[in-house]
Design a protein around this motif. Structure first.
Motif, PDB file in Angstrom:
ATOM      1  N   VAL A 126     -23.341 -58.759  70.621  1.00 60.31           N
ATOM      2  CA  VAL A 126     -22.472 -59.869  70.207  1.00 60.31           C
ATOM      3  C   VAL A 126     -21.149 -59.352  69.647  1.00 60.31           C
ATOM      4  O   VAL A 126     -20.064 -59.788  70.026  1.00 60.31           O
ATOM      5  N   VAL A 127     -21.283 -58.382  68.746  1.00 58.85           N
ATOM      6  CA  VAL A 127     -20.070 -57.850  68.119  1.00 58.85           C
ATOM      7  C   VAL A 127     -19.180 -57.188  69.172  1.00 58.85           C
ATOM      8  O   VAL A 127     -17.963 -57.384  69.194  1.00 58.85           O
ATOM      9  N   LEU A 130     -17.347 -59.754  71.263  1.00 60.39           N
ATOM     10  CA  LEU A 130     -16.209 -60.316  70.524  1.00 60.39           C
ATOM     11  C   LEU A 130     -15.062 -59.308  70.487  1.00 60.39           C
ATOM     12  O   LEU A 130     -13.897 -59.654  70.650  1.00 60.39           O
ATOM     13  N   TYR A 131     -15.439 -58.050  70.284  1.00 57.15           N
ATOM     14  CA  TYR A 131     -14.409 -57.018  70.222  1.00 57.15           C
ATOM     15  C   TYR A 131     -13.640 -56.957  71.550  1.00 57.15           C
ATOM     16  O   TYR A 131     -12.407 -56.954  71.573  1.00 57.15           O
ATOM     17  N   CYS A 133     -13.345 -59.223  73.824  1.00 59.80           N
ATOM     18  CA  CYS A 133     -12.588 -60.448  74.057  1.00 59.80           C
ATOM     19  C   CYS A 133     -11.288 -60.444  73.258  1.00 59.80           C
ATOM     20  O   CYS A 133     -10.216 -60.793  73.765  1.00 59.80           O
ATOM     21  N   GLY A 134     -11.370 -60.008  72.005  1.00 64.00           N
ATOM     22  CA  GLY A 134     -10.179 -59.943  71.172  1.00 64.00           C
ATOM     23  C   GLY A 134      -9.180 -58.940  71.711  1.00 64.00           C
ATOM     24  O   GLY A 134      -7.976 -59.151  71.685  1.00 64.00           O
ATOM     25  N   LEU A 135      -9.709 -57.852  72.243  1.00 61.50           N
ATOM     26  CA  LEU A 135      -8.868 -56.783  72.772  1.00 61.50           C
ATOM     27  C   LEU A 135      -8.135 -57.244  74.017  1.00 61.50           C
ATOM     28  O   LEU A 135      -6.934 -57.027  74.181  1.00 61.50           O
ATOM     29  N   ALA A 136      -8.865 -57.887  74.912  1.00 63.47           N
ATOM     30  CA  ALA A 136      -8.341 -58.114  76.249  1.00 63.47           C
ATOM     31  C   ALA A 136      -7.527 -59.402  76.341  1.00 63.47           C
ATOM     32  O   ALA A 136      -6.551 -59.463  77.083  1.00 63.47           O
ATOM     33  N   GLY A 137      -7.918 -60.412  75.619  1.00 61.15           N
ATOM     34  CA  GLY A 137      -7.204 -61.670  75.740  1.00 61.15           C
ATOM     35  C   GLY A 137      -7.519 -62.366  77.051  1.00 61.15           C
ATOM     36  O   GLY A 137      -6.965 -63.415  77.337  1.00 61.15           O
ATOM     37  N   LYS A 175     -17.300 -48.691  70.988  1.00 60.70           N
ATOM     38  CA  LYS A 175     -15.978 -49.295  70.805  1.00 60.70           C
ATOM     39  C   LYS A 175     -14.924 -48.524  71.581  1.00 60.70           C
ATOM     40  O   LYS A 175     -14.070 -49.106  72.255  1.00 60.70           O
ATOM     41  N   VAL A 226      -0.902 -48.350  70.288  1.00 56.94           N
ATOM     42  CA  VAL A 226      -1.182 -49.712  69.826  1.00 56.94           C
ATOM     43  C   VAL A 226      -2.392 -49.790  68.912  1.00 56.94           C
ATOM     44  O   VAL A 226      -2.481 -50.678  68.064  1.00 56.94           O
ATOM     45  N   LEU A 227      -3.347 -48.905  69.105  1.00 55.13           N
ATOM     46  CA  LEU A 227      -4.553 -48.925  68.277  1.00 55.13           C
ATOM     47  C   LEU A 227      -4.758 -47.539  67.665  1.00 55.13           C
ATOM     48  O   LEU A 227      -5.582 -46.754  68.141  1.00 55.13           O
TER      49      LEU A 227
ATOM     50  N   MET B 216      -5.296 -59.926  68.243  1.00 55.71           N
ATOM     51  CA  MET B 216      -6.690 -59.794  68.661  1.00 55.71           C
ATOM     52  C   MET B 216      -7.504 -60.996  68.187  1.00 55.71           C
ATOM     53  O   MET B 216      -8.340 -61.515  68.923  1.00 55.71           O
ATOM     54  N   ASN B 219      -6.808 -63.995  70.262  1.00 58.75           N
ATOM     55  CA  ASN B 219      -7.503 -63.948  71.548  1.00 58.75           C
ATOM     56  C   ASN B 219      -8.897 -64.557  71.451  1.00 58.75           C
ATOM     57  O   ASN B 219      -9.490 -64.924  72.462  1.00 58.75           O
ATOM     58  N   LEU B 220      -9.437 -64.591  70.238  1.00 61.53           N
ATOM     59  CA  LEU B 220     -10.805 -65.106  70.081  1.00 61.53           C
ATOM     60  C   LEU B 220     -10.826 -66.611  69.839  1.00 61.53           C
ATOM     61  O   LEU B 220     -11.883 -67.194  69.659  1.00 61.53           O
ATOM     62  N   ALA B 268     -16.962 -58.088  63.893  1.00 61.51           N
ATOM     63  CA  ALA B 268     -16.025 -57.857  64.993  1.00 61.51           C
ATOM     64  C   ALA B 268     -14.602 -57.743  64.456  1.00 61.51           C
ATOM     65  O   ALA B 268     -13.841 -56.856  64.864  1.00 61.51           O
ATOM     66  N   PHE B 272     -11.841 -54.699  64.636  1.00 59.06           N
ATOM     67  CA  PHE B 272     -10.419 -54.774  65.010  1.00 59.06           C
ATOM     68  C   PHE B 272      -9.584 -54.009  63.984  1.00 59.06           C
ATOM     69  O   PHE B 272      -8.687 -53.242  64.333  1.00 59.06           O
ATOM     70  N   SER B 275      -9.646 -50.424  64.292  1.00 54.04           N
ATOM     71  CA  SER B 275      -8.958 -49.948  65.485  1.00 54.04           C
ATOM     72  C   SER B 275      -7.450 -49.906  65.293  1.00 54.04           C
ATOM     73  O   SER B 275      -6.787 -49.027  65.808  1.00 54.04           O
ATOM     74  N   VAL B 276      -6.919 -50.889  64.594  1.00 54.55           N
ATOM     75  CA  VAL B 276      -5.460 -50.973  64.526  1.00 54.55           C
ATOM     76  C   VAL B 276      -4.866 -50.146  63.389  1.00 54.55           C
ATOM     77  O   VAL B 276      -3.668 -49.880  63.387  1.00 54.55           O
TER      78      VAL B 276
END
Lengths: 693, 277
Positions: A126-127, A130-131, A133-137, A175, A226-227, B216, B219-220, B268, B272, B275-276
């Motif tokens: 799940v996590v 979500l990760y 999805c947030g990353l890719a858009g 990740k 970026v990250l 990010m 995006n959710l 999650a 993020f 990561s950033v």
């Protein structure tokens, strides 16, 4: 307690548990012999799980019992549990052969399973989703595969990672892999056909592997920009060493072409290092990408065409869409690689609606630009669009076939896990029957209906003027006159001198879930239908929003929900005939029905949302172990889920044994037993009244 | 003839007029300042649309300062009635006195009246908003039999978040079609970084990371989150970081916990963050 079980005892237990798959040639004795060598705790662990797996499949349970002693010698029970769950998930997904392979090929599993610090995909899915999805858009699916790779839509990850002696580090590698695979799509690894590019080499596999390594190096610098957190992880995984020959890849403007050039130069001289975050490049990527581009191109054409007529109708009709729409995509400042998109229609800038912006972003991720011919495709009568639309139509056709069916998870209390997408549910309409049932019922209960309506009328909230209020909109002159008299006689002026308008806001939605299982056949069914008639009469007086659905089904693959009255439907002849048409069906798989109706009920905006179940017994289903504890626990879990979303569940039952299980399901007060079926029609509306008063 | 007598029955008054002396920091995203000025000059009411925390309230404060008008803000709630806006009679020991509501005060003084989250208010408020929002520009004060004519400087502004998925919280067309609408979105990355830096003094690296984090979470939206992190939340996080809270803890407190209660979603978002930064 701690004395291990003897071979005889174990044989007895196993004979009982595995009976259906044992024979004269395949007995429990050899299994028992090996299990006897284990400690009592381990024996109990194995027997417990054999019993659990039995519920899925006897053969799986046998394979587990056979593999367990060797496994437990090498891993602790926590790791073994993860191994068992993986096997069961595989069995659920891919069937007996693949499931039992997980048990048989324990050696494949062991290197990671032996490690208590391993991270399992299932555990973090799940996590991680979500990760991603947030990353890719854009939508990214995650799935498991032996080696990490991506087809640009799904990111495939290993089922377990046990590279490090630290659970957090192993999770972190997931990740990193997700980020890396995402970056392949995002920063143009597949802008060229990498498979074709490597086909010319003597050892294509080696070439691809090298190319993947170079791409990882190239992407590392893009990601680090970026990250930074992931950038540091990548540098650490690489071991902080960098080959001067690959320095060109650190340039932010380096592309996959640079990696390919490096491959040509270094093919013979470069050893691919074995790194934990190595990914593979596969042919699926180009085909998936091509399909997506085609799909999104037609979707964009359609979306832009929809934008047009709203904008300028006075434009000359011969102006083609390509002339009227202008899309400029400039790389955003900074290193992110994002784009600033501006749409101009007939020269006027406009903010793209959400779905168009998403499409543009997705196309930009794939192509790095919006090609001009993408805009021309929006013109009417354009050949390219016609073919594209055709394919889009096919897509919707499939989707249409699928509407009305839903997949739901089911809770397996023994595994303490959900079985993913386990139940297939269809929504059907009850066939209306025009036999005057409603009219007959109303005639039979005429005096009671009158009384019922009266009692509901009293409940009906109406706009009214509240007098003698401390705060309000207007002066209450009666109170003022009395107060003034008080004041003159030496008392204090009371402070309740205002009137306030009370607005009726009975903000309530109720969904009635009707048991349509075979066991309701006969007078229970009649009583249910009569109850619904009375209920509808009463609710019409009250004006609450309500819906009625029946549920039944056979096995998890055929769960059915029957529409009787939707929320947005009036209580008309159609609904009346559907109530008359309620007929007993099959079994009561309650969990999935609750999950589906929870979803429907949550679509209604109301302060209070009630889910009222009308039931005649325990959850039950045909043959697949739903009966008993499993079904009760799944139903309980579904009710807990509903509760979490703010729904208030309530149950009305006629089952005299309900005391044994309903408090466990609904809590001590949220259910009621109607002793006599014949009283049900009179009671249900009454219970609802008390419930919502 | 608004009396100054101390009334017995007062609700806690909201919507006091405020003269904004110092320039509130506002970073224009597009042509919204010119549009607002033109609307004010043309005596047209303004509707600010946009998600929470994207700068609507700050914008209106900035415009009040720029136009040198007092600002009266009313935060609408589901018990807010027309009388709360227009005014009401109150009773003192020996007389009844009329107390102007915030809208009436704004009309009298030629202020900017800002109805924040107007969909939350009761439907009957439209009765007073409509005549004020079209070319009549008048506020009927039914109880006093008075018709207040708005002076040219008066401006009615409302905010509205179209992100609510509830059908009940949609603005009626008869209302929305009286307003000049200005749509607010989260500012683009460069601008958002600048806003964070100006508001908090954060350095460039922190601002960039926070903006990336916000993207990010945005995006959710629809995949577990109702809203992504707003600029306001980023400013909160940057302020905490500036006070020495480590970024992970600051973002967890100011952003993750503000967005969700779901443990997996929180994890999650924490991922993020790691990561950033």
């Amino acid at each position: 307690m701690t004395v291990p079980l003897s071979i005889t005892e174990l044989t007895h237990r196993l004979d009982y548990l595995l009976g259906p798959v044992l024979s004269s040639r395949r007995t429990a004795a050899p299994l028992a012999e090996r299990l006897a060598a284990l400690g009592r705790e381990q024996q109990d662990f194995v027997l417990h799980w054999v019993e659990v797996i039995d519920r899925s499949n006897y053969e799986m349970a046998y394979q587990f019992a056979a593999a367990a002693p060797a496994a437990l010698a090498k891993m602790d029970t926590a790791a073994a549990e993860a191994w068992i769950l993986e096997a069961l998930d595989t069995y659920d997904r891919d069937g007996l052969y693949h499931g039992s392979q997980v048990f048989k090929q324990i050696d494949l599993w062991l290197p990671s399973a032996a490690d208590a610090h391993a991270a399992a995909f299932a555990q973090h899915a799940v996590v991680l989703e979500l990760y991603a999805c947030g990353l890719a858009g854009r939508r990214m699916k995650l799935d498991v595969a032996a080696e990490p790779y991506t087809d640009t839509e799904t990111l495939f990850l290993p089922p377990r990672i046990a590279v490090f002696n630290d659970a957090a580090a192993n999770f972190n590698l997931y990740k990193v892999l997700i980020t890396l695979l995402w970056a392949q799509g995002r920063y143009g690894t597949f802008h060229t056909d990498v498979i074709a590019a490597c086909a010319a080499y003597a050892d294509q596999h080696r070439a691809l592997s090298l190319l993947s390594h170079f791409e990882t190096l190239r992407l590392e610098s893009r990601i680090a920009a970026v990250l930074p957190g992931i950038g540091r992880d990548l540098a650490r995984l690489r071991g902080h060493t960098s080959d001067p020959r690959c320095a060109v890849l650190q340039d932010p403007s380096a592309t996959v072409q640079d990696s390919l050039r490096l491959l040509t130069g270094l093919y013979d001289q470069f050893e691919v290092p074995s790194l934990p975050h190595h990914t593979t490049l596969r042919a699926e990527a180009s085909s998936t990408r091509a399909a997506r581009l085609k799909r999104e191109r037609s979707a964009l054409a359609e979306a832009l065409a929809q934008l047009l007529p709203e904008q300028a109708t006075d434009k000359a009709p011969q102006a083609t869409a390509g002339d009227r729409i202008e899309i400029q995509a400039k790389p955003a400042p900074g290193a992110s690689g994002d784009f600033d998109v501006e749409i101009r229609i007939d020269g006027m800038p406009m903010a793209p609606p959400g779905h168009v912006a998403q499409l543009l972003d997705s196309i930009l991720q794939d192509l790095g630009e919006i090609p001009d011919d993408y805009l021309h495709a929006a013109g009417s009568g354009n050949q390219a669009q016609a073919t594209d639309n055709e394919s889009a139509d096919n897509g919707t056709a499939i989707a249409n076939d699928e509407t009305g069916t839903h997949l739901y998870n089911e809770w397996d209390h023994k595994r303490r896990h959900y079985r993913k997408d386990w139940c297939l549910l269809r929504e059907l309409d009850v066939a209306p029957v025009d036999n005057g049932f409603v009219e007959d019922t109303l005639a039979r209960y005429r005096p009671q209906v009158v009384q019922l309506k009266r009692s509901f009328e009293m409940l009906r909230d109406e706009d009214r003027l509240l007098k003698r209020q401390a705060t309000g909109d207007d002066i209450d002159f009666d109170a003022l006159v009395a107060g003034y008299a008080d004041l003159k006689s030496g008392m204090e002026l009371p402070d309740r001198l205002l009137t306030r308008r009370h607005k009726a806001e009975r903000d309530l939605a109720a969904l009635f879930m009707i048991d349509m299982s075979g066991s309701t056949k006969g007078w229970i069914n009649d009583a249910e239908r009569e109850s619904l008639v009375m209920l509808c009469e009463a609710l019409e007086v009250l004006g609450d929003r309500y819906a009625i659905y029946g549920f039944s089904g056979v096995t998890r693959k055929r769960c059915e929900i029957f529409r009787i009255k939707r929320f947005d439907e009036a209580y008309d002849d159609n609904v009346k005939q559907r109530i008359a048409g309620i007929t007993p069906q099959d079994y009561t798989r309650m969990g999935v029905a609750i999950r589906h109706l929870t979803k429907l009920l949550n679509g209604v905006d109301a302060r209070t949302r009630l889910l009222v179940t009308l039931s005649d017994g325990k959850p039950d289903d045909y043959s697949d172990h739903y009966r008993g504890e499993y079904g009760i626990e799944d139903t309980r879990q579904a009710l807990i889920e509903a509760h979490h979303t703010g729904i208030k569940p309530f149950c009305i039952t006629i089952d005299h044994e309900a005391r044994d299980y309903l408090p466990h399901l609904y809590g001590p007060v949220n259910w009621t037993l109607v002793d006599h079926v014949e009283r049900l029609p009179l009671k249900v509306a009454d219970i609802y009244r008390r419930l919502t008063a | 003839m608004a009396s100054r007598a101390t009334p017995l029955n007062t609700r806690p008054a909201q919507g006091e007029a405020r003269i904004i002396a110092a320039e509130p920091y506002y970073e224009p995203v597009g042509g919204e300042i010119a549009l607002f000025e033109a609307a004010h000059a043309s005596q047209l009411p303004v509707l600010l649309k946009g998600p929470t925390g994207c700068g609507k309230t700050r914008f209106i404060e900035h415009m009040a300062w720029r136009l040198k008008r007092p600002l009266i803000t009313v935060s609408c709630h589901d018990d807010l009635t027309a009388a709360d806006l227009v005014g009401r009679y109150l009773i003192t020991s020996n007389e009844t006195v009329w107390i102007d509501g915030p809208l009436a005060r704004a009309v009298r003084s030629g202020a900017i009246c800002y109805l924040d989250e107007v969909v939350e208010a009761r439907r009957d408020t439209t009765v007073v908003i409509h005549p004020l929002a079209d070319d009549r520009r008048m506020l009927p004060m039914e109880k006093r039999g008075e018709l207040l004519q708005a002076p040219p400087e008066f401006l009615l502004a409302m905010s509205y978040n179209p992100g609510y998925q509830s059908v009940l919280k949609e603005l009626k067309h008869s209302t929305r079609q009286r307003f000049v609408a200005i749509e607010f979105q989260y500012p683009n990355a460069v601008l958002e970084e600048k806003i964070i830096r100006t508001e908090t003094g954060a350095d460039a690296a922190i601002a960039t990371a926070l903006v990336r984090l916000a993207q990010m979470t945005r995006n959710l939206k629809g995949n577990g989150l109702d809203e992504g992190a707003s600029t306001r939340l980023l400013v909160h996080a940057a302020k905490l970081i500036a006070r020495g809270i480590p970024p992970a803890a600051a973002c967890h407190g100011a952003i993750a916990e503000a967005l969700s209660d779901d443990p997996e979603m929180l994890r999650a978002i924490d991922e993020f963050v790691s990561s950033v930064f």
